[in-house]
Motif scaffolding. Structure first.
Motif, short mmCIF file in Angstrom:
data_model
loop_
_atom_site.label_atom_id
_atom_site.label_comp_id
_atom_site.label_asym_id
_atom_site.label_seq_id
_atom_site.Cartn_x
_atom_site.Cartn_y
_atom_site.Cartn_z
N THR A 24 0.74 -1.27 0.05
CA THR A 24 0.01 -0.15 -0.03
C THR A 24 0.85 1.31 0.01
OG1 THR A 24 -1.71 -0.95 1.37
CG2 THR A 24 -1.92 1.12 1.24
N LEU A 25 1.86 1.42 0.72
CA LEU A 25 2.85 2.52 0.86
C LEU A 25 3.55 2.52 -0.64
CD1 LEU A 25 4.43 1.96 4.53
CD2 LEU A 25 2.51 3.81 3.66
N ALA A 26 3.78 1.56 -1.16
CA ALA A 26 4.56 1.66 -2.37
C ALA A 26 3.97 2.25 -3.52
CB ALA A 26 5.02 0.15 -2.75
N LEU A 27 2.47 2.27 -3.11
CA LEU A 27 1.64 2.80 -4.20
C LEU A 27 1.60 4.47 -4.06
CD1 LEU A 27 -1.94 0.35 -4.05
CD2 LEU A 27 0.11 0.59 -6.00
N ALA A 28 1.87 4.86 -2.91
CA ALA A 28 1.83 6.09 -2.67
C ALA A 28 3.30 6.74 -2.53
CB ALA A 28 1.15 6.61 -1.43
N ALA A 29 4.34 5.95 -2.84
CA ALA A 29 5.60 6.50 -2.68
C ALA A 29 6.19 7.60 -3.52
CB ALA A 29 6.67 5.11 -2.88
N ASP A 30 5.80 7.66 -4.60
CA ASP A 30 6.23 8.73 -5.82
C ASP A 30 5.22 9.94 -5.61
OD1 ASP A 30 8.39 7.33 -6.30
OD2 ASP A 30 7.30 6.38 -7.83
N LEU A 31 4.21 9.64 -4.85
CA LEU A 31 3.19 10.91 -4.73
C LEU A 31 3.57 12.13 -3.91
CD1 LEU A 31 0.06 9.01 -4.68
CD2 LEU A 31 1.08 9.79 -6.52
N TRP A 49 -6.54 9.45 2.96
CA TRP A 49 -7.45 8.81 3.72
C TRP A 49 -7.59 7.56 3.72
CZ3 TRP A 49 -11.76 5.69 3.09
CH2 TRP A 49 -12.48 5.76 3.92
N HIS A 50 -7.30 6.92 2.59
CA HIS A 50 -7.16 5.29 2.37
C HIS A 50 -5.78 4.84 3.23
CE1 HIS A 50 -9.86 4.76 -0.85
NE2 HIS A 50 -9.42 5.69 -1.64
N LEU A 51 -5.07 5.71 3.21
CA LEU A 51 -3.64 5.05 4.18
C LEU A 51 -4.12 5.10 5.56
CD1 LEU A 51 -0.97 7.22 2.43
CD2 LEU A 51 -1.21 4.71 2.08
N VAL A 107 -0.28 10.82 9.43
CA VAL A 107 -0.80 9.81 8.88
C VAL A 107 0.13 8.42 8.62
CG1 VAL A 107 -2.14 8.49 6.91
CG2 VAL A 107 -2.87 10.48 7.96
N LEU A 108 1.20 8.73 8.39
CA LEU A 108 2.30 7.63 8.21
C LEU A 108 2.74 7.40 9.41
CD1 LEU A 108 4.40 9.06 5.19
CD2 LEU A 108 2.70 7.18 5.26
N ALA A 109 2.84 8.22 10.31
CA ALA A 109 3.42 7.98 11.80
C ALA A 109 2.14 7.09 12.37
CB ALA A 109 3.29 9.32 12.67
N TYR A 110 0.78 7.29 12.10
CA TYR A 110 -0.48 6.68 12.48
C TYR A 110 -0.01 5.26 12.09
CZ TYR A 110 -5.28 5.25 12.98
OH TYR A 110 -6.61 4.59 13.30
N ARG A 111 0.29 4.89 11.10
CA ARG A 111 0.40 3.48 10.27
C ARG A 111 1.62 2.81 10.89
NH1 ARG A 111 -1.89 2.25 5.29
NH2 ARG A 111 -0.44 0.80 5.00
N GLU A 133 -7.37 -11.47 8.69
CA GLU A 133 -7.30 -11.69 7.40
C GLU A 133 -8.49 -10.75 6.85
OE1 GLU A 133 -6.38 -13.07 3.74
OE2 GLU A 133 -5.36 -13.36 5.62
N LEU A 134 -9.46 -10.71 7.46
CA LEU A 134 -10.43 -9.71 6.93
C LEU A 134 -9.68 -8.18 6.76
CD1 LEU A 134 -13.26 -8.94 6.18
CD2 LEU A 134 -13.82 -8.29 8.40
N GLY A 135 -9.07 -7.85 7.86
CA GLY A 135 -8.25 -6.53 7.63
C GLY A 135 -7.27 -6.57 6.40
N LEU A 136 -6.75 -7.59 6.22
CA LEU A 136 -5.65 -7.64 5.07
C LEU A 136 -6.32 -7.71 3.78
CD1 LEU A 136 -3.04 -10.35 6.50
CD2 LEU A 136 -2.98 -7.62 6.37
N GLN A 137 -7.52 -8.51 3.65
CA GLN A 137 -8.22 -8.25 2.43
C GLN A 137 -8.76 -7.01 2.36
OE1 GLN A 137 -8.92 -10.96 0.31
NE2 GLN A 137 -7.86 -12.54 1.33
N HIS A 138 -9.34 -6.36 3.36
CA HIS A 138 -9.94 -4.97 3.14
C HIS A 138 -8.76 -4.18 2.67
CE1 HIS A 138 -10.19 -1.04 5.46
NE2 HIS A 138 -11.63 -1.14 4.64
N GLU A 139 -7.73 -4.24 3.03
CA GLU A 139 -6.55 -3.21 2.77
C GLU A 139 -6.27 -3.64 1.04
OE1 GLU A 139 -2.57 -1.10 3.96
OE2 GLU A 139 -4.01 -1.71 5.20
N GLN A 140 -6.14 -4.90 0.75
CA GLN A 140 -6.01 -5.13 -0.73
C GLN A 140 -7.18 -4.49 -1.51
OE1 GLN A 140 -5.54 -9.37 -0.38
NE2 GLN A 140 -3.35 -8.99 -1.25
N GLN A 141 -8.59 -4.54 -1.15
CA GLN A 141 -9.46 -3.36 -1.64
C GLN A 141 -9.20 -1.88 -1.92
OE1 GLN A 141 -12.87 -4.65 1.04
NE2 GLN A 141 -13.68 -5.67 -1.00
N HIS A 142 -8.46 -1.39 -0.65
CA HIS A 142 -8.16 -0.23 -0.75
C HIS A 142 -6.87 0.30 -1.67
CE1 HIS A 142 -11.15 1.62 1.72
NE2 HIS A 142 -11.49 0.63 2.07
N GLN A 143 -5.92 -0.84 -1.82
CA GLN A 143 -4.97 -0.61 -2.86
C GLN A 143 -5.69 -0.42 -4.25
OE1 GLN A 143 -3.04 -4.28 -2.40
NE2 GLN A 143 -2.06 -3.63 -0.38
#
Length: 419
Positions: A24-31, A49-51, A107-111, A133-143
């Motif tokens: 997830t962080l990698a998707l935002a790395a260059d933003l 907000w997604h993060l 937000v990154l500190a929160y993570r 596992e639900l939390g991880l699947q939820h995170e993939q939806q938000h990716q």
């Protein structure tokens, strides 16, 4: 909901948790911080907000089970709640782009704070595997949502900035679709077994399917150009009544622009010429349905799609390919199998999103995860070029309103069996 084997508490669960959170962080790395803060429409959310929201999910449903857990910030419980009314108050969805504070750094500190707490508990087997596992699947939806929401945001910028510079497409000849016949009859659909599935994929149950045929390949951009050229957006006989009111303001799929040399479209790689051999994307249910009617066919039902996709390898152009755009089919599938059933584009079905017979929501606050949305939505199947590979399966049920276009949504045709 049941956990997949890799989600069992312990070292393997920690590795899986780290891997998905880092992706997830990698998707935002260059933003930039500005990229991460803006919201282009109420249906889309800022990257920041997604993060934060995916982190809120772990904090709220896993960590706060322990009264000794120190919350990072009490205000976050409201700011980053999405739609869980049982949890408490929510910041208005349409105003998520107004949250200039907390900052991206906050937000990154929160993570990091939540990650440390989760990993600490995982080292002592102190977390329920199913909720983890639900939390991880939820995170993939938000990716996937990070990419689709960001694409809409960047498209609204007059500079048409690219998220990624490298264009993934190479010229590939068009593949001619064939009709694949299915006998129908009494079939079983839905999830069964020990691996993870969302509650809306269960229980497995029997359905009666009349004999049908389904296209071997999805509809392409070139196919859709012919629909447009034939006046598809200006012919009311092709459209459902609710869709016709929208079609009058549309000329083409979302992100398309007509230029001097033909159609161009905005992608995560910037503005490009529409490739006629790639699967059509960013069309609503209304557009998919109108195209099918124009083509003398229809959309498949949800059971038809699942039965037709059964046995097809769950592989394709997913997030990990790095293309972030649907690609043309390079190889012909085995006889009787669907091409590009998984990845590239979500495929609209003609089925309304409704509970399966015997459906029960999950226990606790997460009961609001899926069941409450079973109204005024249509089901899509198969995943897209922005879906993580390990997140998809043949029984996965995505759903959106009929007018939604900002997702990577496409079309596969079906028709009743010819006698």
């Amino acid at each position: 909901m049941k956990p997949i084997a890799a989600a069992a508490p312990g070292k393997s669960a920690g590795l899986r948790y780290r891997s998905i959170r880092r992706a997830t962080l990698a998707l935002a790395a260059d933003l930039s911080a500005e990229d991460c803060a803006l919201q282009s429409m109420p249906d889309a959310s800022p990257v920041k907000w997604h993060l934060a929201h995916t982190t809120w999910f772990f904090e709220t449903f896993l960590l706060e089970r322990d009264p000794r857990y120190p919350r990072f910030d009490d205000a976050y419980r409201v700011l980053f709640n999405s739609y869980y009314n049982a949890v408490g108050e929510k910041h208005p969805r349409a105003e998520r782009g107004m949250l200039s504070r907390p900052s991206l750094d906050d937000v990154l500190a929160y993570r990091r704070h939540v990650d440390d707490a989760v990993l600490d508990l995982l080292s002592t087997d102190g977390l329920p595997a199913e909720l983890l596992e639900l939390g991880l699947q939820h995170e993939q939806q938000h990716q996937e949502l990070i990419l689709t929401d960001l694409k809409h945001l960047l498209s609204r910028n007059p500079l048409r900035p690219a998220y990624q510079k490298k264009w993934p497409l190479t010229p590939i000849r068009a593949r001619e679709p064939r009709w694949i016949a299915h006998a129908g009859g009494l079939c079983e659909i839905g999830h069964a077994g020990p691996l993870f599935a969302f509650d809306n994929e269960m229980p497995r149950h029997r359905v009666w399917i009349e004999p049908f045929q389904i296209a071997s390949h999805p509809v392409t951009h070139g196919d859709f150009i012919r629909f447009i050229a034939d006046g598809g957006y200006r012919r009311p006989e092709l459209w459902l009544a609710a869709g016709w009111e929208l079609a009058r303001a549309w000329q083409a799929p979302l992100y398309w622009e007509k230029g001097e040399h033909g159609w161009r479209t905005f992608t995560l790689h910037g503005m490009v010429t529409v490739d006629p051999n790639t699967p059509i994307c960013h069309v609503s249910f209304f557009e998919a349905d109108a195209y099918a009617r124009w083509a003398g066919a229809r959309l498949p039902t949800e059971p038809e799609w699942e039965v037709a996709a059964r046995g097809t390898p769950c592989s394709g152009n997913f997030l990990e390919s790095g293309a972030l755009h649907p690609l043309a089919a390079r190889e012909e599938p085995w006889p009787g199998m669907l091409s590009q059933a998984f990845g590239d584009v979500w495929e609209w079905t003609r089925s309304e999103y409704a509970p399966y017979p015997g459906f029960r929501t999950a226990a606790g606050a997460v009961c609001e995860y899926n069941g409450k949305f079973m109204s005024n939505q249509y089901v899509l199947r198969g995943g897209s070029c922005a879906t993580p590979t390990s997140h998809i399966r043949a029984t996965y049920r995505n759903f959106f309103p009929a007018d939604a276009r900002w997702q990577f949504s496409g079309v596969r045709l079906a028709r009743d069996a010819r006698t």
